[in-house]
Design an enzyme around this catalytic site. Structure first.
Site, PDB file in Angstrom:
ATOM      1  CB  CYS A  66     -21.883 -28.505  18.772  1.00 51.85           C
ATOM      2  SG  CYS A  66     -21.132 -29.818  18.144  1.00 51.85           S
ATOM      3  CG  HIS A 103     -16.008 -42.665  23.614  1.00 52.33           C
ATOM      4  ND1 HIS A 103     -17.308 -42.887  23.793  1.00 52.33           N
ATOM      5  CD2 HIS A 103     -15.920 -41.429  23.637  1.00 52.33           C
ATOM      6  CE1 HIS A 103     -17.901 -41.768  24.032  1.00 52.33           C
ATOM      7  NE2 HIS A 103     -17.048 -40.756  23.830  1.00 52.33           N
ATOM      8  CG  HIS A 106     -22.519 -38.941  23.286  1.00 51.22           C
ATOM      9  ND1 HIS A 106     -21.222 -38.566  23.831  1.00 51.22           N
ATOM     10  CD2 HIS A 106     -22.774 -40.000  24.265  1.00 51.22           C
ATOM     11  CE1 HIS A 106     -20.758 -39.470  25.119  1.00 51.22           C
ATOM     12  NE2 HIS A 106     -22.049 -40.174  25.066  1.00 51.22           N
ATOM     13  CG  ASP A 114     -31.559 -27.388   6.144  1.00 56.18           C
ATOM     14  OD1 ASP A 114     -32.423 -28.486   5.640  1.00 56.18           O
ATOM     15  OD2 ASP A 114     -31.266 -26.722   5.248  1.00 56.18           O
ATOM     16  NE  ARG A 120     -25.495 -31.569  17.684  1.00 52.92           N
ATOM     17  CZ  ARG A 120     -24.847 -31.780  18.809  1.00 52.92           C
ATOM     18  NH1 ARG A 120     -23.628 -31.727  18.854  1.00 52.92           N
ATOM     19  NH2 ARG A 120     -25.754 -31.742  20.012  1.00 52.92           N
ATOM     20  CB  CYS A 122     -21.555 -34.765  18.735  1.00 53.52           C
ATOM     21  SG  CYS A 122     -20.655 -33.518  19.569  1.00 53.52           S
TER      22      CYS A 122
END
Ligand code: ZN
Length: 135
Positions: A66, A103, A106, A114, A120, A122
């Protein structure tokens, strides 16, 4: 909301680079695929770049493709804080450092990766500092 580490904006600005400040204190997002830890496989622990709290392990890092470092779980559930984020016209869950409120990124779930959690995390590379395991 109070945190163990509380600093004024001026203090954070003095300690962090402008890019770090923007992401950690203003909930910015670094551009995809440019962060220093996006494809890192080094074994170690990722700490908060602002306060040093240990947040993620290389053991839960996975290739999400990603563009940002992705983990399927934090090092411990209470190391991070979850805040509903409805900016950008969608509902997302923001992840912050529970110690300083910085911060991180997310967390998304149900995307079909999998991994053991189907979550996730991120996370912006610039919010983290990798401490490689030696030995
Ligand atoms: Zn922190």
């Amino acid at each position: 909301m109070t945190y163990e580490i509380e600093k004024s904006d001026a203090e954070w600005r003095a300690e962090l680079s402008p890019e770090e400040y923007h992401v950690l204190r203003e909930a910015g997002t670094e551009r995809p695929f440019v962060g220093e830890y996006t494809d890192t496989k080094t074994v170690g622990v990722y700490g908060c770049r602002a306060c040093g709290a240990e947040l993620f392990s290389s053991e839960t890092k996975f290739d999400s493709h990603c563009g940002w470092p992705s983990y399927y779980a934090p090092l411990a559930g209470d190391r991070v804080q979850y805040i509903e984020d409805v900016t950008m016209g969608m509902r997302r869950v923001e992840v912050r450092c529970a110690r300083c409120g910085g911060h991180l990124g997310h967390v998304f779930e149900g995307e079909g990766y999998d991994t053991p959690t189907d979550q996730r995390y991120c996370i912006n590379s610039i919010s983290l500092t990798l401490k490689p395991t030696t030995g």
